[in-house]
Enzyme design. Structure first.
Site, short mmCIF file in Angstrom:
data_model
loop_
_atom_site.label_atom_id
_atom_site.label_comp_id
_atom_site.label_asym_id
_atom_site.label_seq_id
_atom_site.Cartn_x
_atom_site.Cartn_y
_atom_site.Cartn_z
NE ARG A 71 59.01 -109.69 54.51
CZ ARG A 71 59.81 -110.45 53.77
NH1 ARG A 71 59.74 -110.41 52.45
NH2 ARG A 71 60.67 -111.26 54.35
CG HIS A 75 62.45 -106.35 55.98
ND1 HIS A 75 63.13 -107.53 55.76
CD2 HIS A 75 61.26 -106.71 56.53
CE1 HIS A 75 62.38 -108.56 56.14
NE2 HIS A 75 61.23 -108.08 56.60
CG ASP A 76 64.78 -98.32 55.13
OD1 ASP A 76 66.01 -98.48 55.18
OD2 ASP A 76 64.24 -97.20 55.02
CB VAL A 79 68.36 -102.94 59.30
CG1 VAL A 79 69.85 -103.25 59.24
CG2 VAL A 79 67.55 -104.19 58.97
N GLY A 81 67.70 -97.87 60.93
CA GLY A 81 66.88 -96.66 60.86
C GLY A 81 66.28 -96.48 59.48
CB SER A 85 70.43 -98.55 54.46
OG SER A 85 69.62 -99.19 55.43
CG ASN A 103 66.45 -107.58 53.95
OD1 ASN A 103 65.38 -107.55 54.56
ND2 ASN A 103 67.48 -106.82 54.28
CG HIS A 204 52.68 -110.89 59.39
ND1 HIS A 204 53.37 -111.72 60.27
CD2 HIS A 204 53.64 -110.25 58.66
CE1 HIS A 204 54.67 -111.57 60.07
NE2 HIS A 204 54.86 -110.69 59.11
#
Length: 354
Positions: A71, A75-76, A79, A81, A85, A103, A204
């Site tokens: 995950r 999520h990195d 957003v 690329g 970050s 997050n 998932h």
């Protein structure tokens, strides 16, 4: 009978779109300029073995951490690329991506694992491997070590110098309450099609969720697309909208990376609206069916979609940096960086003497 024939026809069509086996996948994948399959061959040839060896130990104690690392990569990348970050802590100038609502439920342990892997890799090779690459490798190994497909990952990412705003983070991470139209529209901006959306949602098949991410499907009125027995079981764990209890995402094999997530959807046992609506929506329903009956097909499509996602807006070459500390930009961490540089210089000197 006509519906069955249409289903198998769509299955054959989707199978024909899966042009390569897992072992041949990298030969057909576009690789962004600056990335390569052998990027660390000379500078850190053991990087992938270091990561996998340590993650085997981590997952032996807690296989649930595999979902957390997978995950984190999602999520990195989604957003701004795949630039690590999401690992950056906030500063006096403002909150970080970690503070944005999507997050807040990222596992603290996942960040700790990445930091530990970075320490191990930098100790072996010096500061040559980016945090972004470590996140990408860890995500792949999380899939493999929980029973999913093994595949090569192109490397050479650099770490970003900034994190995204709260609004940008929210805008690029569709909520669990999103329907298929929202998912398809959002991911189309990143060049993902319906097959990519369904395949990536298969992540998932492992992991857990807090009740407050889906109780809007239970209260005050139960979502009619949810199986009644499944709903009643969820209500026992999540008796109120504000509960912080957790449930598994895949009730059939919660710790195994397999295709049972899609079987769940066909039985109306998807946890989120964003899950179950993939089976409800005609644009994605046949893809769900195809993956439910053919795990190999799911694995092939998942790998292709993951390789595509892992190259979103990557920084390479002289862009960005290679962080000495994954949670802090180098310019903001000069003291730590100076000690690392000093260690690198000493190590190089010893190498020349040997």
């Amino acid at each position: 009978m006509a519906k069955a024939s249409a289903f198998f026809a769509s299955l054959l069509l989707l199978s024909s779109l899966s042009l390569v086996s897992l072992s041949e996948a990298k030969d057909s994948v576009h690789v962004e300029k600056g990335l390569s399959w052998t990027f660390y061959k000379k500078s850190c040839p053991k990087v992938e073995s270091i990561v996998r060896k340590q993650l085997k130990k981590v997952f032996k104690d807690d296989i649930g951490q595999a979902a957390g690392l997978l995950r984190l990569h999602f999520h990195d990348c989604f957003v701004q690329g795949c630039d690590a970050s999401v690992l950056l802590d906030g500063s006096a100038s403002g909150p970080s991506e970690q503070d944005a609502p999507p997050n807040l439920s990222l596992r603290a342990r996942a960040f700790e694992i990445i930091d530990d892997l970075r320490d191990r890799v930098h100790k072996e090779c010096g500061r040559v491997v980016s945090c972004a690459d470590i996140v990408a490798i860890a995500a792949r190994d999380s899939v493999v070590l929980s029973g999913g497909p093994d595949y090569d990952v192109p490397l050479g990412r650099r770490d970003g110098l900034t994190f995204a705003t709260r609004n940008a983070t929210v805008a690029n991470l569709p909520a669990p309450s999103s329907n298929t139209s929202v998912l398809l529209t959002s991911l189309a901006t990143k060049n993902f099609d319906a097959t990519d959306v369904v395949a990536l949602s298969g992540g998932h098949t492992i992991g857990i969720s807090h009740c407050n991410s889906f109780t809007d499907r239970l209260y005050p009125t139960q979502d009619p697309t949810m199986d009644k027995t499944f709903a009643n079981d969820l209500k026992e764990t999540c008796p109120a909208k504000d509960t912080n209890n957790t449930v598994v995402l895949d009730i059939r094999s919660p710790d195994a990376f397999d295709n049972k997530y899609y079987v769940d959807l066909m039985n109306r046992q998807g946890l989120f609206t964003s899950d179950q609506d993939l089976y409800t929506d005609k644009r994605t329903r046949d893809i769900v069916k195809a993956f439910a009956v053919n795990q190999t097909l799911f694995f092939e499509e998942f790998v292709k979609s993951m390789l595509k996602m892992g190259q979103l807006s990557v920084l390479t070459g002289k862009q960005g940096e290679i962080r000495a500390n994954c949670s802090v930009r180098n310019p903001d961490n000069k003291k730590f960086l100076a000690s690392v540089v000093e260690e690198d210089v000493v190590e190089e000197a010893w190498a020349e003497l040997r």
